[in-house]
Design a protein around this motif. Structure first.
Motif, PDB file in Angstrom:
ATOM      1  N   ALA A  87     -12.867  -4.607  -0.256  1.00 17.98           N
ATOM      2  CA  ALA A  87     -12.455  -3.706   0.821  1.00 17.98           C
ATOM      3  C   ALA A  87     -11.543  -4.426   1.812  1.00 17.98           C
ATOM      4  CB  ALA A  87     -13.683  -3.151   1.527  1.00 17.98           C
ATOM      5  N   VAL A  88     -11.853  -5.675   2.138  1.00 19.71           N
ATOM      6  CA  VAL A  88     -11.006  -6.445   3.052  1.00 19.71           C
ATOM      7  C   VAL A  88      -9.637  -6.666   2.427  1.00 19.71           C
ATOM      8  CG1 VAL A  88     -10.714  -8.653   4.251  1.00 19.71           C
ATOM      9  CG2 VAL A  88     -12.965  -7.547   4.188  1.00 19.71           C
ATOM     10  N   LEU A 143     -10.106 -14.188  -2.255  1.00 20.38           N
ATOM     11  CA  LEU A 143      -8.899 -14.805  -2.797  1.00 20.38           C
ATOM     12  C   LEU A 143      -8.550 -14.238  -4.170  1.00 20.38           C
ATOM     13  CD1 LEU A 143      -9.571 -18.478  -1.707  1.00 20.38           C
ATOM     14  CD2 LEU A 143      -7.595 -17.104  -1.027  1.00 20.38           C
ATOM     15  N   ARG A 144      -9.561 -13.993  -4.988  1.00 18.93           N
ATOM     16  CA  ARG A 144      -9.296 -13.427  -6.316  1.00 18.93           C
ATOM     17  C   ARG A 144      -8.683 -12.030  -6.188  1.00 18.93           C
ATOM     18  NH1 ARG A 144     -14.283 -15.955  -7.452  1.00 18.93           N
ATOM     19  NH2 ARG A 144     -15.438 -13.997  -7.275  1.00 18.93           N
ATOM     20  N   TYR A 145      -9.199 -11.214  -5.280  1.00 21.36           N
ATOM     21  CA  TYR A 145      -8.652  -9.863  -5.104  1.00 21.36           C
ATOM     22  C   TYR A 145      -7.263  -9.886  -4.477  1.00 21.36           C
ATOM     23  CZ  TYR A 145     -13.237  -7.945  -6.297  1.00 21.36           C
ATOM     24  OH  TYR A 145     -14.404  -7.601  -6.952  1.00 21.36           O
ATOM     25  N   PHE A 156      -8.623  -5.632 -11.974  1.00 20.47           N
ATOM     26  CA  PHE A 156      -7.947  -6.122 -10.786  1.00 20.47           C
ATOM     27  C   PHE A 156      -6.965  -7.257 -11.105  1.00 20.47           C
ATOM     28  CE2 PHE A 156     -11.897  -4.280  -9.087  1.00 20.47           C
ATOM     29  CZ  PHE A 156     -11.329  -3.330  -8.238  1.00 20.47           C
ATOM     30  N   ALA A 157      -6.459  -7.280 -12.328  1.00 13.03           N
ATOM     31  CA  ALA A 157      -5.512  -8.323 -12.730  1.00 13.03           C
ATOM     32  C   ALA A 157      -4.210  -8.247 -11.934  1.00 13.03           C
ATOM     33  CB  ALA A 157      -5.221  -8.232 -14.219  1.00 13.03           C
ATOM     34  N   HIS A 158      -3.925  -7.074 -11.368  1.00  7.31           N
ATOM     35  CA  HIS A 158      -2.726  -6.910 -10.540  1.00  7.31           C
ATOM     36  C   HIS A 158      -3.073  -6.944  -9.052  1.00  7.31           C
ATOM     37  CE1 HIS A 158      -0.230  -6.108 -13.999  1.00  7.31           C
ATOM     38  NE2 HIS A 158      -1.129  -5.220 -14.431  1.00  7.31           N
ATOM     39  N   ALA A 159      -4.238  -7.438  -8.731  1.00  9.14           N
ATOM     40  CA  ALA A 159      -4.727  -7.589  -7.358  1.00  9.14           C
ATOM     41  C   ALA A 159      -5.209  -6.260  -6.802  1.00  9.14           C
ATOM     42  CB  ALA A 159      -3.682  -8.220  -6.445  1.00  9.14           C
TER      43      ALA A 159
END
Length: 311
Positions: A87-88, A143-145, A156-159
């Motif tokens: 969410a952040v 960081l991953r997101y 979420f490979a494209h963020a």
């Protein structure tokens, strides 16, 4: 002074006798003034007590992005242990898109001291110490997101959404060796607070951040340090001292006044702090509840530091 940039911090405190709606309006006027004068960024804090004029900074950042043209904007800081990292990431990638890349994401490991507010925000009755221990894990997930650091084909490979938005720069706000090392390990910039009572005001902490950054990132050339300090700046020392005594009577248990005096004196103290902590940026929290006094201080320091106003 060319290597030093100045930013401002606004907590949105409603001082005794003030109107909350007017405090909000003052923040917008201050943002527009700082935008014109050449300040680098306006940081907005997150608090959940009744004497603050906003709780989470996200709505304010979105509105201020539309009310300003050049100045950077940032959260100082999102209380990350309280929230879903996804969410952040979504909120701040969205703010990056709305602002043309002017919003940065500042996070910290703090949580409200008020147990009632903490329970309402988390939906649990866990003590603060347990909740703050989630900071490192939530930071890694954030960081991953932000970066899309997942295997090919992952959801979420494209963020995080919006995927087209520029990834907001990440800052970690702290006052100790642990947060300094965590910022370095995360390739994040580091903002070190001098005005919180918990701060030891130890220059070894910022030195440790740069050292760890070099160790973790293969070089410290991209390591950035900002020092957050509180200031009472006035046309005379007597006026500054009187205001310092007043605000310390209000907030003495939680914060301190770091520098005070005339504009020239405050400039010299800021330069000494820059040198002591090897900082690229100074974040100034002006401890004035009178708008005209705060505006005068903001203008005076911009002139003394010869901030760049052409853009």
């Amino acid at each position: 002074m060319s290597s030093l940039s100045l930013s401002l911090l606004d907590l949105g405190i409603i001082a005794p006798g003030q109107n909350g709606a007017e405090v909000l309006a003052q923040t917008f006027r201050m943002a527009k003034l700082a935008d014109q004068l050449g300040y680098e960024r306006l940081w907005l804090a997150e608090h959940h007590e009744a004497h603050f004029s906003w709780a989470a900074p996200e709505m304010m950042l979105a509105a201020l992005a539309q009310a300003t043209q050049r100045i950077g904007l940032g959260s100082a800081a999102v209380l990350l242990p309280l929230y879903s990292p996804l969410a952040v990431a979504e909120n701040y990638r969205g703010l990056s898109a709305l602002s043309g890349g002017r919003v940065v994401l500042g996070v910290c490991g703090g949580v409200p001291a008020d147990p009632v507010a903490l329970a309402a925000l988390t939906g649990t009755v866990e003590p603060p110490g347990i909740i703050t221990k989630q900071f490192a894990d939530k930071l890694a997930a954030l960081l991953r997101y932000l970066d899309g650091d997942f295997p090919e084909g992952h959801r979420f490979a494209h963020a995080a959404t919006p995927c087209f938005a520029e990834r907001p720069p990440l800052w970690i706000m702290g006052s100790g060796f642990g947060t300094a090392e965590l910022a370095a390990k995360s390739a994040a910039s580091y903002a070190y607070s001098l005005f919180h009572r918990a701060s030891t005001q130890d220059a070894a902490i910022t030195s440790a951040y740069k050292r760890h950054y070099g160790e973790y990132q293969g070089g410290a050339d991209k390591a950035k340090i900002a020092i957050a300090l509180s200031c009472v700046c006035a046309e005379t020392d007597d006026i500054a001292q009187a205001q310092k005594q007043q605000v310390e009577s209000w907030i003495g248990a939680t914060m301190r006044v770091n520098i005070s005096g005339t504009p020239a004196s405050c400039r010299d103290q800021i330069l000494a702090i820059q040198e002591r902590y090897d900082a690229e940026n100074i974040i100034i929290y002006h401890m004035w509840h009178l708008e005209e006094r705060k505006r005068a201080a903001i203008v005076a320091l911009a002139e003394l530091f010869q901030l760049q106003t052409e853009w």
